[in-house]
Design a protein around this motif. Structure first.
Motif, mmCIF file in Angstrom:
data_model
loop_
_atom_site.group_PDB
_atom_site.id
_atom_site.type_symbol
_atom_site.label_atom_id
_atom_site.label_comp_id
_atom_site.label_asym_id
_atom_site.label_seq_id
_atom_site.Cartn_x
_atom_site.Cartn_y
_atom_site.Cartn_z
ATOM 1 N N LEU A 1 35.473 35.427 39.346
ATOM 2 C CA LEU A 1 36.866 35.771 39.046
ATOM 3 C C LEU A 1 37.810 34.597 39.311
ATOM 4 O O LEU A 1 38.739 34.367 38.543
ATOM 5 C CB LEU A 1 37.303 37.003 39.834
ATOM 6 C CG LEU A 1 36.730 38.335 39.353
ATOM 7 C CD1 LEU A 1 37.262 39.484 40.205
ATOM 8 C CD2 LEU A 1 37.019 38.582 37.878
ATOM 9 N N LEU B 1 42.349 42.497 45.961
ATOM 10 C CA LEU B 1 41.084 42.468 45.229
ATOM 11 C C LEU B 1 40.213 41.320 45.731
ATOM 12 O O LEU B 1 39.025 41.504 46.029
ATOM 13 C CB LEU B 1 41.343 42.335 43.731
ATOM 14 C CG LEU B 1 40.141 41.967 42.852
ATOM 15 C CD1 LEU B 1 39.052 43.031 42.926
ATOM 16 C CD2 LEU B 1 40.593 41.742 41.417
ATOM 17 N N GLU C 1 36.811 47.669 41.740
ATOM 18 C CA GLU C 1 37.736 46.535 41.842
ATOM 19 C C GLU C 1 39.156 46.973 41.505
ATOM 20 O O GLU C 1 40.107 46.564 42.183
ATOM 21 C CB GLU C 1 37.268 45.398 40.932
ATOM 22 C CG GLU C 1 35.991 44.738 41.430
ATOM 23 C CD GLU C 1 35.335 43.821 40.415
ATOM 24 O OE1 GLU C 1 34.490 43.010 40.834
ATOM 25 O OE2 GLU C 1 35.649 43.909 39.209
ATOM 26 N N GLN C 2 39.300 47.819 40.503
ATOM 27 C CA GLN C 2 40.625 48.341 40.161
ATOM 28 C C GLN C 2 41.199 49.160 41.311
ATOM 29 O O GLN C 2 42.400 49.088 41.584
ATOM 30 C CB GLN C 2 40.550 49.190 38.889
ATOM 31 C CG GLN C 2 40.261 48.384 37.642
ATOM 32 C CD GLN C 2 40.064 49.280 36.431
ATOM 33 O OE1 GLN C 2 40.754 50.273 36.274
ATOM 34 N NE2 GLN C 2 39.110 48.928 35.583
ATOM 35 N N LEU D 1 37.556 44.086 35.181
ATOM 36 C CA LEU D 1 37.367 44.690 36.502
ATOM 37 C C LEU D 1 36.597 46.005 36.457
ATOM 38 O O LEU D 1 36.819 46.834 35.573
ATOM 39 C CB LEU D 1 38.726 44.928 37.168
ATOM 40 C CG LEU D 1 39.616 43.702 37.345
ATOM 41 C CD1 LEU D 1 40.920 44.099 38.002
ATOM 42 C CD2 LEU D 1 38.904 42.620 38.152
#
Length: 139
Positions: free
Chosen positions: A122, A106, A73-74, A69
């Motif tokens: 993902l 996310l 994104e985190q 990530l």
């Protein structure tokens, strides 16, 4: 941006998770149907391997371990994980439920920001991890 369109950057983690739950689920359902599963009870049972709170929490742990990530994104994961939820976990711990909410947030962020290639990357990565047996059920 029109008034009908919500600015994903302003959405709370729960709203992002609501969208992300649906976005991720489409990939899982398509994967299962492509594998030849057609009976609703079998589809539902198999889907839980990918979409349960425990599975999603384990997947986000693997994403972190594998350094998958970006910082942004985190941040969206944390926004979902830390969001105040008025629903409670069923069949799992509160922490696992919160982590899975972050996972869904996310995916909601990726969907609403039109990052379709990253979303697919993902989602397919998650499917591969489940298929490879990388998830642990210790949470």
């Amino acid at each position: 941006m029109s008034e009908e369109q919500a600015d994903y950057q302003q959405l709370n983690g729960i709203a992002l998770a609501y969208m992300g739950d649906a976005a991720y689920e489409v990939f899982i359902r398509q994967h299962l149907i492509e594998q030849g599963l057609t009976k609703p009870t079998k589809l539902h049972h198999k889907a839980t391997m990918y979409v349960s709170a425990k599975a999603q929490a384990a997947l986000i742990d693997l994403m972190t371990q594998d350094g998958l990530l970006s910082e942004t994104e985190q941040d969206y994961f944390r926004r979902g994980r830390n969001a105040k939820s008025y629903t409670h976990a069923k069949n799992t711990s509160v922490m696992t439920y919160r982590i899975s909410t972050g996972f869904e947030a996310l995916f909601g962020y990726l969907h609403l920001s039109h990052q379709t290639e990253r979303l697919a990357e993902l989602a397919h990565w998650c499917i591969e991890q489940v298929e490879a047996g990388r998830l642990t059920n210790e949470k």
